[in-house]
Design an enzyme around this catalytic site. Structure first.
Site, PDB file in Angstrom:
ATOM      1  NE  ARG A  34      19.210   6.256  -7.899  1.00  0.00           N
ATOM      2  CZ  ARG A  34      18.989   5.822  -6.683  1.00  0.00           C
ATOM      3  NH1 ARG A  34      19.445   6.499  -5.650  1.00  0.00           N
ATOM      4  NH2 ARG A  34      18.332   4.697  -6.478  1.00  0.00           N
ATOM      5  CE1 TYR A 152       6.892   4.642  -1.128  1.00  0.00           C
ATOM      6  CE2 TYR A 152       5.003   3.322  -0.423  1.00  0.00           C
ATOM      7  CZ  TYR A 152       5.756   3.913  -1.437  1.00  0.00           C
ATOM      8  OH  TYR A 152       5.352   3.788  -2.750  1.00  0.00           O
ATOM      9  CG  LEU A 184       0.315  -5.522  -3.253  1.00  0.00           C
ATOM     10  CD1 LEU A 184      -0.132  -6.968  -3.045  1.00  0.00           C
ATOM     11  CD2 LEU A 184       1.684  -5.305  -2.629  1.00  0.00           C
ATOM     12  CG  PHE A 189       8.046  -0.882  -4.356  1.00  0.00           C
ATOM     13  CD1 PHE A 189       8.120   0.501  -4.286  1.00  0.00           C
ATOM     14  CD2 PHE A 189       7.393  -1.559  -3.332  1.00  0.00           C
ATOM     15  CE1 PHE A 189       7.556   1.197  -3.227  1.00  0.00           C
ATOM     16  CE2 PHE A 189       6.821  -0.877  -2.269  1.00  0.00           C
ATOM     17  CZ  PHE A 189       6.907   0.508  -2.218  1.00  0.00           C
TER      18      PHE A 189
END
Ligand code: NDP
Ligand code: 8X3
Length: 251
Positions: A34, A152, A184, A189
């Protein structure tokens, strides 16, 4: 053989690490994201090392923009060999009964519908050429819910099912389909999940040596370069002191 690899969300974390590793491998890259300025910086970094890079700026939630960008690819970039569906995010960690409607919608629109849009645009060409590979970035979060993970986790469970469904639908071709499920990984994030609360984000990785984007990219490059008769269907990649989405031993 050098491939054309399209990576969504290539401006950060796992997507950026995949861009660097596939470039090192000598592949041609279509990088999407983006943030046009950030994408241009990544393109410069990689072209400086000799890689061929095309960038496409669009939000994977914007179906029309995605379709337009992909339908206007220059001829020499059209035969995409590997699609890495990486763009995605978690927002919030509230109990399901207190979650934020907008956060839910963003996760569903990006992690599920965005991935589907890319799949719908890119995979027909792969099937037609009887060659290609889709690598979806799922998550350990898709294997089982953890506290506050609710929506999620549901989106990543959807990635698992959509990956399996696609694998079935292309099984009569040479197209391969992979679900990479990291645990992880220290990237942007958690900053995104906690809406920019850096301290809370840093706590996620306290007391444990987390994975890096490079660890995941290594597996993606391995899967994409496995012999033609080998399909790496699914890989769960955890930090050594993580056993599941909710069992993490911190020292
Ligand atoms: P980052 O936040 O570092 O990177 C996410 C990337 O996705 C960014 O480039 C981001 O771009 C892009 N992105 C987000 N939304 C959109 C959108 N609507 N359209 C286009 N691009 C978008 O996180 P990660 O690298 O960790 O995440 C990558 C993937 O890995 C995600 O699917 C995530 O769910 C998954 N994953 C992450 C794990 C982890 O622990 N970090 C573990 C398991 C899976 P922008 O900068 O513009 O937001
Ligand atoms: C990201 C990993 O465990 O933070 O998908 O959900 S986790």
């Amino acid at each position: 053989m050098n491939k054309i690899v399209l990576i969504t969300g290539a401006t950060s974390g796992i997507g950026l690490a995949c861009a660097r590793k596939f470039a090192e491998n000598g592949d041609k890259l279509i990088l999407t994201g983006r943030n046009g300025q950030r994408l241009a910086e990544v393109r410069k970094e990689l072209t400086d090392t000799g890689a061929e890079v095309l960038t496409l700026v669009f939000d994977v939630r914007n179906r029309e923009a995605a379709i337009k960008a992909l339908s206007e690819l220059p001829q020499e970039w059209q035969e995409i060999d590997v699609l890495v569906n990486n763009a995605g995010l978690a927002l919030g960690l509230e109990p399901e009964y207190e979650g934020n409607f907008d956060d839910w919608e963003t996760m569903i629109d990006t992690n599920i519908k965005g991935l589907l849009t890319m799949t719908r645009c890119v995979v027909p060409g792969m099937v037609q050429r009887n060659r290609g590979h889709i690598i979806n970035i799922g998550s350990v979060a898709g294997d089982a819910a953890y506290s506050g993970g609710n929506v999620y986790c549901a989106t990543k469970a959807a990635v698992k099912v959509l990956t399996d469904g696609l694998r079935i639908d292309v099984a009569n071709s040479n197209v391969r389909v992979t679900n990479l499920k990291p645990g992880l990984v220290e990237t942007n994030f958690s900053n995104t999940r906690f809406h920019g609360d850096h301290e809370r984000a840093a706590n996620v990785y306290k007391g444990i040596k987390p994975l890096t984007g490079e660890d995941i990219a290594d597996v993606a490059v391995y899967a994409a370069n496995a012999p033609e008769h080998v399909q790496i269907a699914e890989v769960l990649i955890l930090a050594t002191h993580q056993a599941s989405g909710s069992v993490i031993v911190r020292h």
